[in-house]
Enzyme design. Structure first.
Site, PDB file in Angstrom:
ATOM      1  N   GLY A  86      -2.206 -11.472  15.934  1.00 57.27           N
ATOM      2  CA  GLY A  86      -1.329 -11.551  14.767  1.00 57.27           C
ATOM      3  C   GLY A  86      -1.641 -12.667  13.793  1.00 57.27           C
ATOM      4  O   GLY A  86      -0.944 -12.831  12.789  1.00 57.27           O
TER       5      GLY A  86
ATOM      6  N   GLU B 148      -5.222 -12.598  21.691  1.00 63.75           N
ATOM      7  CA  GLU B 148      -5.752 -11.273  21.335  1.00 63.75           C
ATOM      8  C   GLU B 148      -5.938 -11.134  19.829  1.00 63.75           C
ATOM      9  O   GLU B 148      -5.353 -10.241  19.204  1.00 63.75           O
ATOM     10  CB  GLU B 148      -4.783 -10.186  21.802  1.00 63.75           C
ATOM     11  CG  GLU B 148      -4.452 -10.195  23.274  1.00 63.75           C
ATOM     12  CD  GLU B 148      -3.308  -9.240  23.620  1.00 63.75           C
ATOM     13  OE1 GLU B 148      -2.758  -8.571  22.717  1.00 63.75           O
ATOM     14  OE2 GLU B 148      -2.954  -9.174  24.803  1.00 63.75           O
ATOM     15  N   PRO B 149      -6.719 -11.992  19.197  1.00 63.17           N
ATOM     16  CA  PRO B 149      -6.880 -11.847  17.747  1.00 63.17           C
ATOM     17  C   PRO B 149      -7.718 -10.624  17.382  1.00 63.17           C
ATOM     18  O   PRO B 149      -8.692 -10.304  18.067  1.00 63.17           O
ATOM     19  CB  PRO B 149      -7.610 -13.137  17.350  1.00 63.17           C
ATOM     20  CG  PRO B 149      -8.378 -13.521  18.567  1.00 63.17           C
ATOM     21  CD  PRO B 149      -7.556 -13.074  19.748  1.00 63.17           C
ATOM     22  N   GLY B 150      -7.312  -9.953  16.348  1.00 61.08           N
ATOM     23  CA  GLY B 150      -8.105  -8.839  15.808  1.00 61.08           C
ATOM     24  C   GLY B 150      -8.471  -9.168  14.377  1.00 61.08           C
ATOM     25  O   GLY B 150      -9.580  -9.614  14.078  1.00 61.08           O
TER      26      GLY B 150
ATOM     27  N   TYR C  15       0.736  -0.035   3.514  1.00 64.16           N
ATOM     28  CA  TYR C  15       1.453  -1.320   3.601  1.00 64.16           C
ATOM     29  C   TYR C  15       1.540  -2.036   2.254  1.00 64.16           C
ATOM     30  O   TYR C  15       1.855  -3.220   2.209  1.00 64.16           O
ATOM     31  CB  TYR C  15       0.752  -2.279   4.572  1.00 64.16           C
ATOM     32  CG  TYR C  15       0.278  -1.677   5.863  1.00 64.16           C
ATOM     33  CD1 TYR C  15       1.184  -1.278   6.838  1.00 64.16           C
ATOM     34  CD2 TYR C  15      -1.077  -1.522   6.118  1.00 64.16           C
ATOM     35  CE1 TYR C  15       0.736  -0.736   8.026  1.00 64.16           C
ATOM     36  CE2 TYR C  15      -1.530  -0.986   7.303  1.00 64.16           C
ATOM     37  CZ  TYR C  15      -0.619  -0.595   8.257  1.00 64.16           C
ATOM     38  OH  TYR C  15      -1.066  -0.067   9.430  1.00 64.16           O
TER      39      TYR C  15
ATOM     40  N   CYS D 262      -6.525  13.793  -3.039  1.00 60.71           N
ATOM     41  CA  CYS D 262      -5.446  14.408  -3.833  1.00 60.71           C
ATOM     42  C   CYS D 262      -4.067  13.870  -3.430  1.00 60.71           C
ATOM     43  O   CYS D 262      -3.203  14.612  -2.968  1.00 60.71           O
ATOM     44  CB  CYS D 262      -5.483  15.912  -3.684  1.00 60.71           C
ATOM     45  SG  CYS D 262      -5.318  16.438  -1.996  1.00 60.71           S
ATOM     46  N   GLU D 263      -3.900  12.575  -3.552  1.00 58.43           N
ATOM     47  CA  GLU D 263      -2.618  11.920  -3.288  1.00 58.43           C
ATOM     48  C   GLU D 263      -2.454  10.817  -4.330  1.00 58.43           C
ATOM     49  O   GLU D 263      -3.422  10.082  -4.594  1.00 58.43           O
ATOM     50  CB  GLU D 263      -2.602  11.232  -1.908  1.00 58.43           C
ATOM     51  CG  GLU D 263      -2.857  12.106  -0.727  1.00 58.43           C
ATOM     52  CD  GLU D 263      -1.586  12.679  -0.110  1.00 58.43           C
ATOM     53  OE1 GLU D 263      -0.479  12.277  -0.494  1.00 58.43           O
ATOM     54  OE2 GLU D 263      -1.739  13.565   0.743  1.00 58.43           O
TER      55      GLU D 263
ATOM     56  N   TYR E 132      -8.775  -2.873  10.324  1.00 59.69           N
ATOM     57  CA  TYR E 132      -7.876  -1.736  10.080  1.00 59.69           C
ATOM     58  C   TYR E 132      -8.322  -0.933   8.860  1.00 59.69           C
ATOM     59  O   TYR E 132      -7.493  -0.460   8.079  1.00 59.69           O
ATOM     60  CB  TYR E 132      -6.418  -2.214   9.955  1.00 59.69           C
ATOM     61  CG  TYR E 132      -6.005  -3.054  11.148  1.00 59.69           C
ATOM     62  CD1 TYR E 132      -5.874  -2.475  12.407  1.00 59.69           C
ATOM     63  CD2 TYR E 132      -5.802  -4.425  11.053  1.00 59.69           C
ATOM     64  CE1 TYR E 132      -5.545  -3.228  13.520  1.00 59.69           C
ATOM     65  CE2 TYR E 132      -5.474  -5.192  12.153  1.00 59.69           C
ATOM     66  CZ  TYR E 132      -5.346  -4.595  13.380  1.00 59.69           C
ATOM     67  OH  TYR E 132      -5.015  -5.348  14.487  1.00 59.69           O
TER      68      TYR E 132
END
Ligand code: LLP
Length: 417
Positions: free
Chosen positions: A242, A277-279, A321, A346-347, A375
């Protein structure tokens, strides 16, 4: 780690380390994820330096970027891995990490995944519910082994971040909250094929204020005392991931040292091995998404659009987000304009930025979407029949393909008439 140190202009052309992005686009096509190995190693080094005085194991959270070469880069520095599914376990093992350095997490593990984790000799399986504890005990008993487990505590701390990525609040699905702990310990005492080795938490992602970690760690330490009092010998405390990164220079991330300064004095007296647990911290700013401007247009109000060949299928974070990503022109221009940089999907949510000042680059030129290492590729999809991009890793003046671009044949390979 700032992406600006490895993604920088050389003679007005944006480069990754010593390789200019123009050359990479010409060699590998666009859209293309470009990752700097130096940046990965520097972030890993920065993290390790901050927590050096604490006995710890850093388990890279592979969900942030599961490319085998990225995982391997961290494994070669001695990191373990945090995996969230059988698929991520498969990736981590293939990247060369040993089972004994893997933490198997996930709020909904199937029996076959539990069996796979046990067969792989993982360091521990996290437990997020009493039913799951029974399931792990049953699968382990069938195999005649004892499963090392971590209880994931929900500390009921609501860290300030995007609501979709806060996980330590007891209204969320994660972990076992304090009201369920007594029953969990009783159950643990009665089961023969599980052994409690760790207490764990993960309160969310992109958290700027170390005080949330302090509050949650205090809860974890209370539970640690309770567990000891009940006769459990817990050798690990897992603080989760996090830790934040800078996406927007106007909102710089809290340095990792600030988290270390608060956490080390809190955790050191416990005398156990601490797991992190860093990502995102390790990978977010190590990559850009390189894309070509297909078309430029203006609507009746004079609003400008740059339509590029990457879209939300390659970076869904702005849509999901409302996250900020810097967009740079690979060739510097004197003039700038205010424009929306959008993709071909197409959004209406298919955008990278809206009403942003960007260099007035021409059709056919390249743009780089920064901070696309975490991500991004892992959340990419084939929506609209899009092909997942190629990925390249740069190391000094060399570039290496680390994932091939998908093909039309791969799009239909699993389908049957
Ligand atoms: N450990 C656990 C149990 C997790 O669930 C996560 C992330 C991590 C570690 C790593 O967190 P990090 O250090 O990367 O913040 N897709 C979202 C982020 C989702 C995070 C999910 N869990 C985004 O793009 O912001």
């Amino acid at each position: 780690m700032s992406e600006r140190t490895v993604f920088h202009y050389i003679d007005d052309v944006l480069s990754c380390e010593d390789v200019c992005l123009d050359d990479l686009a010409n060699a590998y096509g666009t859209p293309l994820y470009v990752t700097s190995k130096k940046s990965l190693l520097e972030s890993a080094g920065e993290f390790e330096k901050a927590f050096a005085s604490l006995p710890h194991l850093t388990c890279y959270s592979v969900k942030a970027n599961f490319n085998l070469s990225v995982i391997r880069t961290f494994v070669e520095t001695g990191f373990g891995c945090d995996v969230n599914s059988g698929g991520e376990l498969f990736r981590a093992l293939n990247a060369g990490v040993s089972g004994g350095k893997i933490i198997f997490a996930g709020v909904g593990k199937r029996d076959d995944e539990i069996a796979y984790a046990l067969d792989s000799g993982v360091l521990m399986l996290k437990v997020e519910s009493l039913s799951e504890l029974r399931a792990i005990d049953r699968v382990a008993a069938d195999k005649g082994v004892v499963a090392p487990i971590a209880l994931r505590i929900n500390p009921n701390v609501t860290a300030e971040t995007h609501p979709y990525i806060t996980t330590g609040d007891s209204k969320e699905k994660f972990g076992i909250d304090q009201t369920g702990l007594e029953e969990a310990f009783t159950l643990l005492g009665s089961l023969d094929s599980v052994r409690l080795v760790c207490l764990d938490m993960h309160i969310g992602s992109q958290i700027f204020d170390p005080e949330y970690y302090v509050a949650a760690t205090e809860v974890l330490l209370d539970v640690f005392e309770t567990a000891k009092g009940l006769g459990f010998s817990v050798g690990y405390l897992d603080i989760g991931g996090g830790f934040p990164v800078t996406y927007d220079a106007r909102k710089p991330a809290t340095p990792i040292t600030h988290f270390a300064e608060k956490l080390i004095p809190l955790l050191a007296p416990a005398g156990v091995m601490v797991i992190f647990e860093p990502g995102r911290f390790l990978v977010a700013n190590a990559s850009v998404l390189l894309s070509r401007i297909l078309y430029k247009k203006r609507n009746h109000t004079g609003k400008r659009f740059f339509i590029i060949d990457a879209g939300m299928t390659e970076l869904i974070r702005p849509a999901l987000y409302q996250s900020h990503h810097e967009v740079l022109s690979v060739h510097r221009h004197e003039d700038s304009v205010i424009a929306d940089v959008v993709g071909p999907v197409c959004e209406s949510s298919d955008f990278f930025c809206r009403q942003r000042v960007v260099d007035d680059a021409d059709e056919g030129e390249l743009l780089a979407v920064l901070s696309s290492g975490a991500y991004a590729a892992v959340m990419s999809s084939n929506y609209n029949g899009r092909l997942r991009p190629a990925e390249v890793m740069v190391d000094g003046s060399k570039a290496r393909l680390i994932r091939r671009r998908e093909s039309y044949d791969q799009l239909i390979a699993n389908e049957l008439f």
